[in-house]
Design a protein around this motif. Sequence first.
Motif, PDB file in Angstrom:
ATOM      1  N   GLY A   1     -65.184  76.842 -24.101  1.00  0.00           N
ATOM      2  CA  GLY A   1     -66.466  76.147 -24.031  1.00  0.00           C
ATOM      3  C   GLY A   1     -67.496  76.569 -25.058  1.00  0.00           C
ATOM      4  O   GLY A   1     -68.562  75.957 -25.162  1.00  0.00           O
ATOM      5  N   GLU A   2     -67.204  77.587 -25.843  1.00  0.00           N
ATOM      6  CA  GLU A   2     -68.156  78.096 -26.831  1.00  0.00           C
ATOM      7  C   GLU A   2     -67.723  77.698 -28.242  1.00  0.00           C
ATOM      8  O   GLU A   2     -66.576  77.931 -28.634  1.00  0.00           O
ATOM      9  N   ARG A   3     -68.644  77.100 -28.979  1.00  0.00           N
ATOM     10  CA  ARG A   3     -68.308  76.646 -30.326  1.00  0.00           C
ATOM     11  C   ARG A   3     -68.193  77.827 -31.284  1.00  0.00           C
ATOM     12  O   ARG A   3     -69.064  78.709 -31.299  1.00  0.00           O
ATOM     13  N   LEU A   4     -67.132  77.842 -32.077  1.00  0.00           N
ATOM     14  CA  LEU A   4     -66.946  78.913 -33.050  1.00  0.00           C
ATOM     15  C   LEU A   4     -67.883  78.720 -34.234  1.00  0.00           C
ATOM     16  O   LEU A   4     -68.266  77.603 -34.585  1.00  0.00           O
ATOM     17  N   SER A   5     -68.213  79.828 -34.867  1.00  0.00           N
ATOM     18  CA  SER A   5     -69.041  79.778 -36.068  1.00  0.00           C
ATOM     19  C   SER A   5     -68.250  79.157 -37.214  1.00  0.00           C
ATOM     20  O   SER A   5     -67.018  79.055 -37.166  1.00  0.00           O
ATOM     21  N   ASP A   6     -68.977  78.768 -38.260  1.00  0.00           N
ATOM     22  CA  ASP A   6     -68.313  78.187 -39.433  1.00  0.00           C
ATOM     23  C   ASP A   6     -67.329  79.185 -40.028  1.00  0.00           C
ATOM     24  O   ASP A   6     -66.240  78.800 -40.479  1.00  0.00           O
ATOM     25  N   TYR A   7     -67.701  80.469 -40.040  1.00  0.00           N
ATOM     26  CA  TYR A   7     -66.807  81.505 -40.591  1.00  0.00           C
ATOM     27  C   TYR A   7     -65.524  81.598 -39.782  1.00  0.00           C
ATOM     28  O   TYR A   7     -64.417  81.598 -40.345  1.00  0.00           O
ATOM     29  N   GLU A   8     -65.652  81.698 -38.450  1.00  0.00           N
ATOM     30  CA  GLU A   8     -64.467  81.813 -37.596  1.00  0.00           C
ATOM     31  C   GLU A   8     -63.582  80.582 -37.731  1.00  0.00           C
ATOM     32  O   GLU A   8     -62.350  80.688 -37.759  1.00  0.00           O
ATOM     33  N   THR A   9     -64.202  79.417 -37.813  1.00  0.00           N
ATOM     34  CA  THR A   9     -63.438  78.179 -37.972  1.00  0.00           C
ATOM     35  C   THR A   9     -62.677  78.175 -39.284  1.00  0.00           C
ATOM     36  O   THR A   9     -61.485  77.857 -39.329  1.00  0.00           O
ATOM     37  N   ARG A  10     -63.338  78.559 -40.345  1.00  0.00           N
ATOM     38  CA  ARG A  10     -62.732  78.522 -41.680  1.00  0.00           C
ATOM     39  C   ARG A  10     -61.616  79.562 -41.840  1.00  0.00           C
ATOM     40  O   ARG A  10     -60.565  79.274 -42.412  1.00  0.00           O
ATOM     41  N   GLU A  11     -61.851  80.788 -41.324  1.00  0.00           N
ATOM     42  CA  GLU A  11     -60.947  81.896 -41.604  1.00  0.00           C
ATOM     43  C   GLU A  11     -59.724  81.956 -40.702  1.00  0.00           C
ATOM     44  O   GLU A  11     -58.767  82.668 -41.018  1.00  0.00           O
ATOM     45  N   TYR A  12     -59.718  81.265 -39.601  1.00  0.00           N
ATOM     46  CA  TYR A  12     -58.584  81.329 -38.691  1.00  0.00           C
ATOM     47  C   TYR A  12     -57.956  79.933 -38.535  1.00  0.00           C
ATOM     48  O   TYR A  12     -57.045  79.571 -39.271  1.00  0.00           O
ATOM     49  N   ALA A  13     -58.447  79.144 -37.619  1.00  0.00           N
ATOM     50  CA  ALA A  13     -57.880  77.805 -37.399  1.00  0.00           C
ATOM     51  C   ALA A  13     -57.995  76.936 -38.641  1.00  0.00           C
ATOM     52  O   ALA A  13     -57.111  76.120 -38.922  1.00  0.00           O
ATOM     53  N   GLY A  14     -59.061  77.104 -39.392  1.00  0.00           N
ATOM     54  CA  GLY A  14     -59.254  76.286 -40.591  1.00  0.00           C
ATOM     55  C   GLY A  14     -58.140  76.432 -41.607  1.00  0.00           C
ATOM     56  O   GLY A  14     -57.780  75.466 -42.290  1.00  0.00           O
ATOM     57  N   ARG A  15     -57.592  77.614 -41.711  1.00  0.00           N
ATOM     58  CA  ARG A  15     -56.478  77.830 -42.645  1.00  0.00           C
ATOM     59  C   ARG A  15     -55.259  77.000 -42.241  1.00  0.00           C
ATOM     60  O   ARG A  15     -54.566  76.428 -43.088  1.00  0.00           O
ATOM     61  N   VAL A  16     -55.009  76.964 -40.927  1.00  0.00           N
ATOM     62  CA  VAL A  16     -53.894  76.160 -40.417  1.00  0.00           C
ATOM     63  C   VAL A  16     -54.150  74.677 -40.649  1.00  0.00           C
ATOM     64  O   VAL A  16     -53.274  73.937 -41.116  1.00  0.00           O
ATOM     65  N   LEU A  17     -55.346  74.237 -40.344  1.00  0.00           N
ATOM     66  CA  LEU A  17     -55.665  72.815 -40.466  1.00  0.00           C
ATOM     67  C   LEU A  17     -55.607  72.332 -41.914  1.00  0.00           C
ATOM     68  O   LEU A  17     -55.224  71.180 -42.165  1.00  0.00           O
ATOM     69  N   GLU A  18     -55.948  73.193 -42.858  1.00  0.00           N
ATOM     70  CA  GLU A  18     -55.838  72.807 -44.267  1.00  0.00           C
ATOM     71  C   GLU A  18     -54.378  72.553 -44.654  1.00  0.00           C
ATOM     72  O   GLU A  18     -54.062  71.594 -45.365  1.00  0.00           O
ATOM     73  N   ILE A  19     -53.476  73.383 -44.168  1.00  0.00           N
ATOM     74  CA  ILE A  19     -52.047  73.179 -44.438  1.00  0.00           C
ATOM     75  C   ILE A  19     -51.562  71.897 -43.761  1.00  0.00           C
ATOM     76  O   ILE A  19     -50.823  71.102 -44.361  1.00  0.00           O
ATOM     77  N   ILE A  20     -51.984  71.696 -42.533  1.00  0.00           N
ATOM     78  CA  ILE A  20     -51.587  70.498 -41.785  1.00  0.00           C
ATOM     79  C   ILE A  20     -52.042  69.237 -42.518  1.00  0.00           C
ATOM     80  O   ILE A  20     -51.292  68.253 -42.648  1.00  0.00           O
ATOM     81  N   ARG A  21     -53.275  69.255 -43.030  1.00  0.00           N
ATOM     82  CA  ARG A  21     -53.794  68.072 -43.741  1.00  0.00           C
ATOM     83  C   ARG A  21     -52.996  67.796 -45.017  1.00  0.00           C
ATOM     84  O   ARG A  21     -52.717  66.633 -45.347  1.00  0.00           O
ATOM     85  N   LYS A  22     -52.616  68.832 -45.730  1.00  0.00           N
ATOM     86  CA  LYS A  22     -51.812  68.638 -46.946  1.00  0.00           C
ATOM     87  C   LYS A  22     -50.467  68.022 -46.610  1.00  0.00           C
ATOM     88  O   LYS A  22     -49.981  67.122 -47.317  1.00  0.00           O
ATOM     89  N   LEU A  23     -49.854  68.485 -45.535  1.00  0.00           N
ATOM     90  CA  LEU A  23     -48.554  67.937 -45.132  1.00  0.00           C
ATOM     91  C   LEU A  23     -48.687  66.493 -44.652  1.00  0.00           C
ATOM     92  O   LEU A  23     -47.795  65.674 -44.877  1.00  0.00           O
TER      93      LEU A  23
END
Length: 324
Positions: free
Chosen positions: A60-82
């Motif tokens: 229920g708590e929104r992650l900061s931009d840093y947390e989003t970018r450095e963890y899940a964001g790394r995965v999502l960038e790969i997913i988007r490329k694929l």
Amino acid sequence: MEAEAVAPANIAVVKYWGKRNKQLNLPLNDSLSITLESLQVRSKVTFDENLNHDEIFVNGERLSDYETREYAGRVLEIIRKLYGKRVFARIESTSNFPSSAGLASSAAGIAALTFASNAALNLGLDDKELSKIARVGSGSACRSMFGGFVRWNKGESDEGDDSFCEQVFGPDHWPNLVDVIGIFKEEKKKVSSRSGMESSVASSSLLKCRLRFVEETFDDIIKAIRDRDVNSFFRLTMRHSNSMHAIILDSWPSMSYLNDKSFVVMDWVHEFGKAAYTFDAGPNPHILVLEENVQEVVNFLEGLGAKVIVSKIGKGPSLVRSET
């Protein structure tokens, strides 16, 4: 495009501590973990062309931009490329255990995100390929892509193509082996695992000794599990836990994830003689024990004031639902 998945946490018996490539989370040594049935994260991933950035909510708590970018964001960038299209996602995750307390909540969360994203976008990737993607978000997340006993191969490639996970033994291989987890502290760690690893690699004079110890004993612990040799398995599990925490203490500035109760647990387990302790980057013990001795461990931990979770060996991620 939406999917919801559940993924388990894992506890490493041969620890991962230190990277040869921080961006790709490539480890310095192979590791071996047990997938835990009772510790799970459930994540709903919705890819929406109307979004202009990723939104991630954990319990229920929104992650900061840093947390989003450095963890899940790394995965999502790969997913988007694929996927071949830059579409952003809203992720809603809930865990049934405390986060940031050394219980591998990030591993389970990233594994659930990776598994759900693959389903939502119909990418058709197998578990081995998904483990490589999850690894980039959180190193130990790659081990949560499989059930049972899981090996993470460190690999040699600079690109990480050969750093992936595989199941060594299934969830039913050792049916009476149980993990009893004592939770003393639930607050966020003062030093994150990522920061702690960087400090250890940069400063610990014992690191080379530990890497040699892992290499020399890895086959021994595989054999102990294969043979269900409880005495060898317990002994090696405790030595590997101690080895990692010795590196952490030897880092400079010195740090420790253990507390007074952690050492009380270690002393008791040695006296008990029918169990093994192992600690990830936190003070909360995982005590591996055969089923017939579980209640004695539970009674001891509750006597110390711990909340107790009992977990058998679990399966890998599963899909709750998918709408594409």
